[in-house]
Design an enzyme around this catalytic site. Structure first.
Site, PDB file in Angstrom:
ATOM      1  CB  THR A 135       4.017  -3.535  -1.168  1.00  0.00           C
ATOM      2  OG1 THR A 135       3.774  -2.308  -0.718  1.00  0.00           O
ATOM      3  CG2 THR A 135       5.212  -4.105  -0.362  1.00  0.00           C
ATOM      4  CG  ASN A 151       4.633   7.921  -3.572  1.00  0.00           C
ATOM      5  OD1 ASN A 151       5.533   7.587  -4.297  1.00  0.00           O
ATOM      6  ND2 ASN A 151       4.529   7.704  -2.304  1.00  0.00           N
ATOM      7  N   GLY A 189      -5.887  -1.909  -5.795  1.00  0.00           N
ATOM      8  CA  GLY A 189      -7.141  -1.381  -5.866  1.00  0.00           C
ATOM      9  C   GLY A 189      -7.663  -0.084  -5.088  1.00  0.00           C
ATOM     10  CB  THR A 211      -8.015 -18.995  -0.825  1.00  0.00           C
ATOM     11  OG1 THR A 211      -7.705 -20.292  -0.856  1.00  0.00           O
ATOM     12  CG2 THR A 211      -9.447 -18.751  -1.175  1.00  0.00           C
ATOM     13  CB  CYS A 244       7.968  15.791  12.730  1.00  0.00           C
ATOM     14  SG  CYS A 244       9.226  16.461  13.504  1.00  0.00           S
TER      15      CYS A 244
END
Lengths: 281, 384
Positions: free
Chosen positions: B72, B150, B199, B236, B324
């Site tokens: 994302t 997907n 990943g 980082t 649902c």
């Protein structure tokens, strides 16, 4: 993943009263496959006594829709039509030990199927046929203003999201959300002004007791239940309200504080400023 | 027994990946940006991971890869960066079947003055490339089209699309999160400018993704901060996960051909057996141009969540596009865009396999599923 109670899981995996009664005395059909859930309820009714002898269901839908349908049939069997007609969606949800808020519409579907079946038994026209004349707010799911208002008043709904969870209205394209917002606003404004009126005039004893009951049910108990607490209304004498603490409230060191600062304050605010709350042990 | 066939949602961390990560979760905790050797030496492990990722994608150079926190973030970075780089261009083209990582962002961009064209798909879930061609306008800043879907596994003809886009001189981004490691693609041959990958779909841990940025593509960072990733993504580095991602890419490259043949055989066996054993059932999406591991099957007159929960009782983990389960009240936007008939729309189940699935597991699903569908059809008012 939904957090279903054990009761929901049990009634989903091993539902009771699945099927259709042959030549039923009453049929109630609600929902549709397009909307994502549908329920067909068939009843066998003793015409002399009005007692529901048997109830069966067929449901298309998710686990909570199937469990709600099964719960409904269990709840109404053995009851008279009159008794059964008092069952609300909240009763169905309570029977199941609660439903996730996004799934409350499943319990509403159960209540509506029962109403449709009773109307069918009484010979009235099915609601479906009069739908065209009603004001449809949510076009995606065909939800009327009447249904929305009813869900608001019976379940004390405050937000558009609540209304969607209970009726599905607004859950499709979302275009009707401003209208729902407006309905909510008008309903609560009207409610507030009628409360002002009732507070202004002197209540009869009966009116006062029912207002106390209503306030305890809607405003007080749900808040206590969040922490596992509860109360029971024992008696009302003029302005004295006697209650019993239950659940985690029982023996809670803050019990006295809860009574004065929360319960009494709420009742003073919403019913009568002279109310005093006392605990019965 | 747990049978995990929801690998398009996430995958098991490969043992080799976990082993490679361990030192960086324990003793080797240095910061690769540090001046001292204890931290600084970590940099070369990250560089190696970057090479492995570049290698799997067929990138020209490892410097074309930046690490992110997830697919994302990669999608958001690609789209926002391109729009910032071309401030006068206000038009975007994407498809109706994209992942929410792209769709939600596009919906938001519409509220701040961008125009978005959402391309249609046909009943197989395929695009009309002519519609793409004539949708391109003089102020089209970006075209974002996923590599493989997907939900259905349908693969778009990315090579052809990329060539059309290149001719019109527009930036082309593809979300290749589901395609990575499942089909071979070579960025030396396909002219894509930006590619998002993740990943945890290829047996690396969650929390690490990457964005491929073709050399020469205008870029403006999405997360501003330190000089990490050559100033292209502040923050980082998620060292252990990046190293795990690198190893997962090496494994994917090594196993892809051989394992995908086996996975495809298992998927086909599952799909064919279900179609044969259960009436009123259909496969959603193009069965030819499709990922080898995915099948999306609809069962008429029953609802997906109910199927999933009954499968769950038997230890089978799959997913559904029913209303649902979507958290909203409407069924899958992908199946709706494909025009799946309404009697099938709510009853879709996606099985997505990985190289860890066995034939025994597939046979177990084939035996377990038919009675579940039978039971739910008995309960359904629309069933037989």
């Amino acid at each position: 993943m939904w957090e279903y109670t054990d009761k929901v899981k049990e009634l989903f995996l091993n539902p009771k009263n699945v099927g259709e009664i042959e030549n039923p005395d009453a049929v109630g059909e609600v929902g549709s496959i397009i909307c994502g859930d549908a329920l067909k309820l068939t009843l066998r009714i003793d015409k002399k006594t009005g007692i529901i002898l048997d109830a069966k269901f067929k449901t298309f839908g998710c686990a909570s829709a199937i469990a709600s349908s099964s719960a409904l049939t269990e709840m109404i069997k053995g009851k008279t039509i009159e008794e059964a007609s008092k069952i609300t969606n909240k009763d169905i949800a309570d029977y199941l030990g609660g439903l996730p808020k996004e799934k409350m519409h499943c319990s509403v579907m159960g209540m509506e199927a029962l109403e449709a079946a009773i109307a069918n038994y009484k010979g009235a026209q099915q609601k479906k046929e009069t739908l065209a004349e009603e004001n449809i707010i949510c076009k995606c799911f065909g939800v009327t203003e009447r249904k929305i208002l009813r869900a608001i008043s019976e379940n004390n709904l405050k937000t558009v999201e609540d209304v969607t969870n209970y009726t599905k209205a607004g859950g499709g394209c979302g275009k009707c959300k401003p209208q729902i917002e407006k309905i909510l606003k008008e309903y609560w404004e009207k409610k507030a002004s009628s409360k002002e009126e009732t507070r202004g005039k002197k209540l009869t004893n009966l009116e006062k007791i029912s207002l106390i009951q209503e306030t305890i049910e809607r405003e007080i108990r749900p808040n206590l239940k969040v922490d596992g607490g509860d109360i029971e209304l024992v008696d009302v004498e003029l302005n004295k309200v006697y209650i019993r603490l239950l659940g985690t409230c029982l023996g809670c060191p803050a019990g006295g504080f809860t009574i004065k600062e929360f319960i009494e304050k709420k009742l003073k605010e919403l019913v009568d400023k002279d109310i005093v709350v006392e605990e019965i042990k | 027994m747990i049978v995990y066939v929801d690998n398009n949602a996430t995958t098991k961390i490969a043992d080799e990946v976990f082993e490679a990560m361990k030192p960086f979760l324990t003793d080797e905790y240095g910061n690769p940006s540090s001046m001292h050797t204890f931290g600084g030496k970590i940099r070369r492990f990250i560089d190696k991971a970057r090479e492995s990722v570049a290698n799997l994608l067929g990138a020209e150079s490892p410097s074309e890869i930046i690490f992110t926190s997830c697919g994302t973030e990669s999608d958001n970075t690609a789209i926002i960066s391109t729009l910032r780089s071309f401030p006068n261009k206000k038009h975007i083209i994407t498809t109706k079947v994209e992942h929410p990582a792209v769709l939600s962002l596009c919906k938001y961009l519409e509220t701040i003055g961008y125009r978005v064209t959402y391309l249609n798909v046909d009943s197989r879930g395929q695009l009309d490339l002519d519609e793409l061609s004539y949708s391109i306008q003089s102020d089209t800043a970006l075209i974002s089209i996923m590599y493989a879907n997907n939900e259905t596994g349908v693969i778009f003809p990315i090579q052809e699309i990329a060539e059309i886009v290149r001719q019109k001189n527009v930036i082309f981004h593809t979300d290749a999160v589901q395609a990575l490691g499942k089909i071979n693609f070579d960025l030396k041959k396909i002219p894509i400018d930006l590619v998002s990958i993740s990943g945890h779909k290829i047996h690396a841990p969650k929390g690490v993704g990457a964005l491929y940025i073709r050399k020469g593509t205008k870029f403006s960072p999405f997360i501003l901060g330190g000089h990490q990733e050559e100033g292209r993504r502040g923050g980082t580095e998620n060292v252990a996960s990046i190293i795990g991602f690198g190893v997962a890419c090496e494994l994917a490259k090594k196993y892809m051909e051989e394992e995908n043949k086996r996975v495809k055989y298992l998927r086909d066996k599952l799909e064919d057996s279900i179609l044969e054993k259960i009436p009123n059932t259909r496969v959603n999406g193009d069965r030819v141009s499709r990922l080898p591991n995915t099948t999306n099957i609809s069962f008429e007159f029953v609802e997906g969540e109910a199927i999933l929960l009954m499968l769950d009782q038997k230890g089978i983990c799959a997913s559904s596009g029913s209303a649902c389960t979507s958290g909203s009240l409407t069924p899958s936007h992908v199946l709706k865009a494909m025009g799946v008939p309404f009697t099938f729309l709510q009853g879709s189940i996606r099985f997505s396999l990985s190289r860890y699935n066995t034939e025994e597991e597939i046979d177990y699903i084939i035996d377990t599923l038919p009675p579940i569908i039978d039971r739910l059809r008995e309960i359904s008012p629309y069933g037989k």
